[in-house]
Motif scaffolding. Sequence first.
Motif, PDB file in Angstrom:
ATOM      1  N   GLU A 220       0.822  -1.209   0.000  1.00  0.00           N
ATOM      2  CA  GLU A 220       0.000   0.000   0.000  1.00  0.00           C
ATOM      3  C   GLU A 220       0.859   1.262   0.000  1.00  0.00           C
ATOM      4  O   GLU A 220       0.441   2.305  -0.514  1.00  0.00           O
ATOM      5  CB  GLU A 220      -0.924   0.017   1.219  1.00  0.00           C
ATOM      6  CG  GLU A 220      -1.974  -1.087   1.225  1.00  0.00           C
ATOM      7  CD  GLU A 220      -1.428  -2.392   1.799  1.00  0.00           C
ATOM      8  OE1 GLU A 220      -0.211  -2.473   2.064  1.00  0.00           O
ATOM      9  OE2 GLU A 220      -2.226  -3.337   1.970  1.00  0.00           O
ATOM     10  N   PHE A 221       2.062   1.178   0.579  1.00  0.00           N
ATOM     11  CA  PHE A 221       2.936   2.344   0.620  1.00  0.00           C
ATOM     12  C   PHE A 221       3.459   2.697  -0.770  1.00  0.00           C
ATOM     13  O   PHE A 221       3.278   3.817  -1.254  1.00  0.00           O
ATOM     14  CB  PHE A 221       4.116   2.106   1.576  1.00  0.00           C
ATOM     15  CG  PHE A 221       5.063   3.276   1.637  1.00  0.00           C
ATOM     16  CD1 PHE A 221       4.846   4.299   2.543  1.00  0.00           C
ATOM     17  CD2 PHE A 221       6.163   3.361   0.792  1.00  0.00           C
ATOM     18  CE1 PHE A 221       5.706   5.399   2.590  1.00  0.00           C
ATOM     19  CE2 PHE A 221       7.027   4.438   0.829  1.00  0.00           C
ATOM     20  CZ  PHE A 221       6.799   5.468   1.737  1.00  0.00           C
ATOM     21  N   SER A 222       4.117   1.740  -1.414  1.00  0.00           N
ATOM     22  CA  SER A 222       4.717   2.029  -2.720  1.00  0.00           C
ATOM     23  C   SER A 222       3.663   2.335  -3.774  1.00  0.00           C
ATOM     24  O   SER A 222       3.881   3.154  -4.670  1.00  0.00           O
ATOM     25  CB  SER A 222       5.610   0.868  -3.167  1.00  0.00           C
ATOM     26  OG  SER A 222       4.919  -0.358  -3.144  1.00  0.00           O
ATOM     27  N   GLU A 223       2.495   1.696  -3.671  1.00  0.00           N
ATOM     28  CA  GLU A 223       1.416   1.981  -4.611  1.00  0.00           C
ATOM     29  C   GLU A 223       0.921   3.416  -4.458  1.00  0.00           C
ATOM     30  O   GLU A 223       0.696   4.123  -5.446  1.00  0.00           O
ATOM     31  CB  GLU A 223       0.253   1.011  -4.402  1.00  0.00           C
ATOM     32  CG  GLU A 223       0.470  -0.368  -4.998  1.00  0.00           C
ATOM     33  CD  GLU A 223      -0.761  -1.245  -4.878  1.00  0.00           C
ATOM     34  OE1 GLU A 223      -1.764  -0.777  -4.279  1.00  0.00           O
ATOM     35  OE2 GLU A 223      -0.742  -2.376  -5.376  1.00  0.00           O
ATOM     36  N   ALA A 224       0.737   3.846  -3.214  1.00  0.00           N
ATOM     37  CA  ALA A 224       0.259   5.205  -2.969  1.00  0.00           C
ATOM     38  C   ALA A 224       1.258   6.236  -3.467  1.00  0.00           C
ATOM     39  O   ALA A 224       0.886   7.226  -4.108  1.00  0.00           O
ATOM     40  CB  ALA A 224      -0.011   5.402  -1.478  1.00  0.00           C
ATOM     41  N   ILE A 225       2.532   6.001  -3.209  1.00  0.00           N
ATOM     42  CA  ILE A 225       3.560   6.943  -3.646  1.00  0.00           C
ATOM     43  C   ILE A 225       3.610   7.016  -5.165  1.00  0.00           C
ATOM     44  O   ILE A 225       3.678   8.103  -5.748  1.00  0.00           O
ATOM     45  CB  ILE A 225       4.941   6.548  -3.084  1.00  0.00           C
ATOM     46  CG1 ILE A 225       4.933   6.652  -1.556  1.00  0.00           C
ATOM     47  CG2 ILE A 225       6.034   7.423  -3.679  1.00  0.00           C
ATOM     48  CD1 ILE A 225       4.629   8.026  -1.014  1.00  0.00           C
ATOM     49  N   PRO A 232      -1.789   5.857   3.765  1.00  0.00           N
ATOM     50  CA  PRO A 232      -2.579   5.726   4.994  1.00  0.00           C
ATOM     51  C   PRO A 232      -1.665   5.751   6.222  1.00  0.00           C
ATOM     52  O   PRO A 232      -0.563   5.186   6.194  1.00  0.00           O
ATOM     53  CB  PRO A 232      -3.262   4.365   4.837  1.00  0.00           C
ATOM     54  CG  PRO A 232      -3.308   4.141   3.356  1.00  0.00           C
ATOM     55  CD  PRO A 232      -2.063   4.767   2.821  1.00  0.00           C
ATOM     56  N   PRO A 233      -2.078   6.408   7.300  1.00  0.00           N
ATOM     57  CA  PRO A 233      -1.222   6.544   8.492  1.00  0.00           C
ATOM     58  C   PRO A 233      -0.653   5.223   9.013  1.00  0.00           C
ATOM     59  O   PRO A 233       0.534   5.147   9.350  1.00  0.00           O
ATOM     60  CB  PRO A 233      -2.157   7.195   9.512  1.00  0.00           C
ATOM     61  CG  PRO A 233      -3.133   7.965   8.680  1.00  0.00           C
ATOM     62  CD  PRO A 233      -3.350   7.124   7.456  1.00  0.00           C
ATOM     63  N   ARG A 234      -1.491   4.181   9.075  1.00  0.00           N
ATOM     64  CA  ARG A 234      -0.993   2.905   9.591  1.00  0.00           C
ATOM     65  C   ARG A 234       0.078   2.324   8.677  1.00  0.00           C
ATOM     66  O   ARG A 234       1.078   1.773   9.149  1.00  0.00           O
ATOM     67  CB  ARG A 234      -2.151   1.916   9.745  1.00  0.00           C
ATOM     68  CG  ARG A 234      -1.719   0.566  10.293  1.00  0.00           C
ATOM     69  CD  ARG A 234      -2.907  -0.335  10.564  1.00  0.00           C
ATOM     70  NE  ARG A 234      -2.484  -1.626  11.081  1.00  0.00           N
ATOM     71  CZ  ARG A 234      -3.315  -2.576  11.477  1.00  0.00           C
ATOM     72  NH1 ARG A 234      -4.625  -2.384  11.437  1.00  0.00           N
ATOM     73  NH2 ARG A 234      -2.854  -3.738  11.920  1.00  0.00           N
ATOM     74  N   THR A 239       5.836   1.147   7.564  1.00  0.00           N
ATOM     75  CA  THR A 239       7.019   1.358   6.726  1.00  0.00           C
ATOM     76  C   THR A 239       8.154   1.967   7.531  1.00  0.00           C
ATOM     77  O   THR A 239       9.315   1.523   7.438  1.00  0.00           O
ATOM     78  CB  THR A 239       6.675   2.264   5.534  1.00  0.00           C
ATOM     79  OG1 THR A 239       5.588   1.698   4.791  1.00  0.00           O
ATOM     80  CG2 THR A 239       7.876   2.426   4.610  1.00  0.00           C
ATOM     81  N   LEU A 240       7.840   2.958   8.330  1.00  0.00           N
ATOM     82  CA  LEU A 240       8.863   3.584   9.172  1.00  0.00           C
ATOM     83  C   LEU A 240       9.453   2.585  10.152  1.00  0.00           C
ATOM     84  O   LEU A 240      10.656   2.611  10.448  1.00  0.00           O
ATOM     85  CB  LEU A 240       8.268   4.774   9.923  1.00  0.00           C
ATOM     86  CG  LEU A 240       7.870   5.986   9.059  1.00  0.00           C
ATOM     87  CD1 LEU A 240       7.096   6.996   9.894  1.00  0.00           C
ATOM     88  CD2 LEU A 240       9.107   6.633   8.450  1.00  0.00           C
ATOM     89  N   ALA A 241       8.613   1.648  10.641  1.00  0.00           N
ATOM     90  CA  ALA A 241       9.090   0.651  11.607  1.00  0.00           C
ATOM     91  C   ALA A 241      10.134  -0.278  11.002  1.00  0.00           C
ATOM     92  O   ALA A 241      11.015  -0.780  11.711  1.00  0.00           O
ATOM     93  CB  ALA A 241       7.901  -0.155  12.137  1.00  0.00           C
ATOM     94  N   LEU A 242      10.037  -0.503   9.688  1.00  0.00           N
ATOM     95  CA  LEU A 242      11.051  -1.327   9.028  1.00  0.00           C
ATOM     96  C   LEU A 242      12.436  -0.707   9.183  1.00  0.00           C
ATOM     97  O   LEU A 242      13.444  -1.420   9.288  1.00  0.00           O
ATOM     98  CB  LEU A 242      10.733  -1.453   7.538  1.00  0.00           C
ATOM     99  CG  LEU A 242       9.508  -2.263   7.130  1.00  0.00           C
ATOM    100  CD1 LEU A 242       9.294  -2.140   5.628  1.00  0.00           C
ATOM    101  CD2 LEU A 242       9.675  -3.727   7.520  1.00  0.00           C
TER     102      LEU A 242
END
Length: 305
Positions: A220-225, A232-234, A239-242
């Motif tokens: 969902e992260f790379s798709e949104a970017i 989305p916040p979650r 992603t940041l946790a990685l």
Amino acid sequence: MFSAQRARVSGAGAVLAASALALSGCGSSSDAAEPGGASASVVASTNVYGDIARQIGGREVKVTSFISDPAQDPHSFEAGTRNRLALSRAGVVIENGGGYDDFVDTLLKGAGSKAEVLNAVQVSGKTAPAGEELNEHVWYDLPSVALLADRISAALGKADPENAGTFRSNAAAFKAKLKTLEGRVAAIKAAHAGDGVAITEPVPVYLLEAAGLKNETPEEFSEAIEEGDDVPPRTLRDTLALLTGKKVKALVYNAQTSGAQTEQVEKAAKDAGVPVVPVTETLPAGQDYISWMDGNIAALQKALS
């Protein structure tokens, strides 16, 4: 750096842009013509494909690349009248396809072009996995580039039969360099298969997969970017946790486009001591395809080590 808001130029939009830019020719970027009496003309959507054509065609080919500026976001490119004129005169046109550079097809329809059109995605044979979208960034897949080199050689040979042997020889030399690069990627795989990495966009994924690396980024992260949407916040937290948890060995970051959220991810990686490997969608100034990919592979290897 660019905003994450991105829009592909396609359909009627490209025609309108061409009319609006008729006087200035803005948005058009060309490689210098090859010296000597070039007998074949090639138009490429980006300087990645323009450079490959130049290496195969040599002095016998004039190459024009629409997008050559490394600061230009290919997704927001606006075609101009000069682009349409170049297409009308070309013997060979090279596009990426897969929705990446739809403006080429739009301009071709109105340019009266009789050029042979090479679609890199179609040449690669790659299709979308079941239930997923196609990753159209096939120039990061070395075997696909080798296939394209053969098709470029054949197309140039049709346009200029007298120099067909030279084109075949140049293509063979180019593919030998690709093989060397593939060997370096295989060495990364041998040492780091299964290691996790994070990305901001799927631009380098084919190269990462060939190196045996596992993309741990939430889809969902790379798709949104890539689509220019807010993450989305979650998903952003995951992603940041990685990175803050050092669950990946590197962040492979598209340096050509960015926004607040990708910059936040990049900062998190640097703060956590996770190496950042910048990649781009077009050739940096002063590099050809081989030296560019060689640098990408070297940077990846250094980050993993």
